[in-house]
Design an enzyme around this catalytic site. Structure first.
Site, short mmCIF file in Angstrom:
data_model
loop_
_atom_site.label_atom_id
_atom_site.label_comp_id
_atom_site.label_asym_id
_atom_site.label_seq_id
_atom_site.Cartn_x
_atom_site.Cartn_y
_atom_site.Cartn_z
N GLY A 3 0.78 -1.25 0.00
CA GLY A 3 0.00 0.00 0.00
C GLY A 3 0.80 1.28 0.00
N SER A 4 2.03 1.26 -0.54
CA SER A 4 2.80 2.52 -0.53
C SER A 4 2.20 3.55 -1.49
CB SER A 4 4.28 2.26 -0.85
OG SER A 4 4.46 1.91 -2.20
N LYS A 37 -14.77 -17.19 -8.39
CA LYS A 37 -14.48 -15.80 -8.73
C LYS A 37 -15.77 -14.98 -8.85
CE LYS A 37 -11.75 -12.79 -11.56
NZ LYS A 37 -11.00 -12.48 -12.73
N MET A 74 -3.82 -6.89 -7.03
CA MET A 74 -3.11 -7.89 -7.82
C MET A 74 -3.99 -8.97 -8.43
SD MET A 74 -0.31 -6.38 -7.75
CE MET A 74 1.10 -7.32 -8.26
N ASN A 77 -5.54 2.57 -12.96
CA ASN A 77 -4.58 1.58 -12.45
C ASN A 77 -3.17 2.14 -12.59
OD1 ASN A 77 -3.55 -1.08 -11.69
ND2 ASN A 77 -3.01 -1.36 -13.85
N HIS A 124 0.73 0.92 -13.12
CA HIS A 124 1.49 -0.26 -13.55
C HIS A 124 2.98 0.10 -13.59
CE1 HIS A 124 2.19 -4.10 -15.42
NE2 HIS A 124 2.98 -3.49 -16.29
#
Ligand code: GAR
Length: 202
Positions: free
Chosen positions: A12-13, A65, A90, A107, A109
């Site tokens: 969680g940085s 899922k 993730m 997002n 990446h």
């Protein structure tokens, strides 16, 4: 003020970088929740410290899922956020969730997309032998790391780098790029034209 929510699976940085920019007055947003699939995520500690509501949707407690994503959607809806931020989340999101939040989910990446999508992007960059990698913030679409790009920040690959040392150098840039992209969204300065994201003047 816009409401934002963060999805994170671990350390969680990047989430912390967002919290810090809100707290120092450089990000005009209210963080309405942290949603995580991992009850052990350190991001939970960060949320509690900042008095941000936590929604744990423990992947291991669902039969499949489909059931997991139904619960995830419910938690996300409870956040009632204008923007959802995947910051080290993730898992690949199903099409249902992606289309539900289209245009309001981004997002981060750790590579210069479209190079090195998917897992272990920093190691992929080392293995390929590129001289520059970096990070990308993009809108989420149905593909894996394929949505329209908002911000990229390049990072040189140095002699002797391995996946970890490159990841550490890229992470510094992630902590700048992600809050910046969130800020642009909150200021309604992002205009998506096909694959291109135009950044409007203030
Ligand atoms: C970050 O490097 C982020 O770019 C990456 O996971 C890390 C999470 O770190 N995300 C992906 O690889 C997604 N495909 P953090 O939990 O400290 O923010």
């Amino acid at each position: 003020m816009k409401r934002i929510a963060v999805l994170a699976s671990g350390r969680g940085s990047n989430f912390q970088a967002i919290i810090d920019r809100i707290e120092d007055g450089n990000l005009p947003a209210q963080c309405a929740g942290l949603v995580t699939d991992n009850p052990q995520a350190y991001a939970i500690t960060r949320a509690k410290r900042a008095e941000i509501p936590v929604f744990v949707v423990d992947y291991s407690r669902y039969a499949d899922k489909g059931e997991y994503e139904a619960a995830l959607l419910e938690a996300m809806d409870q956040c009632n956020a204008d923007l959802f931020i995947l910051a080290g989340y993730m898992r690949i999101l199903g099409r249902g969730i992606v289309s539900h939040f289209k245009g309001r989910m981004i997002n981060i990446h750790p590579a210069l997309l479209p190079s090195f999508a998917g897992l272990h992007a920093q190691r992929q960059a080392i293995d390929y032998g590129v001289k520059y990698s970096g990070c990308t913030v993009h809108f989420v679409d149905e593909g894996m790391d394929t949505g329209p790009i908002i911000i990229q920040r390049p990072v040189p690959v140095c002699d002797g780098d391995d996946g970890d040392s490159l990841a550490a150098r890229i992470l510094i840039e992630e902590h700048i790029a992600l809050p910046e992209a969130v800020k642009l969204f909150c200021e309604e300065r992002l205009m998506v034209c096909g694959r291109t994201v135009r950044i409007l003047p203030p």
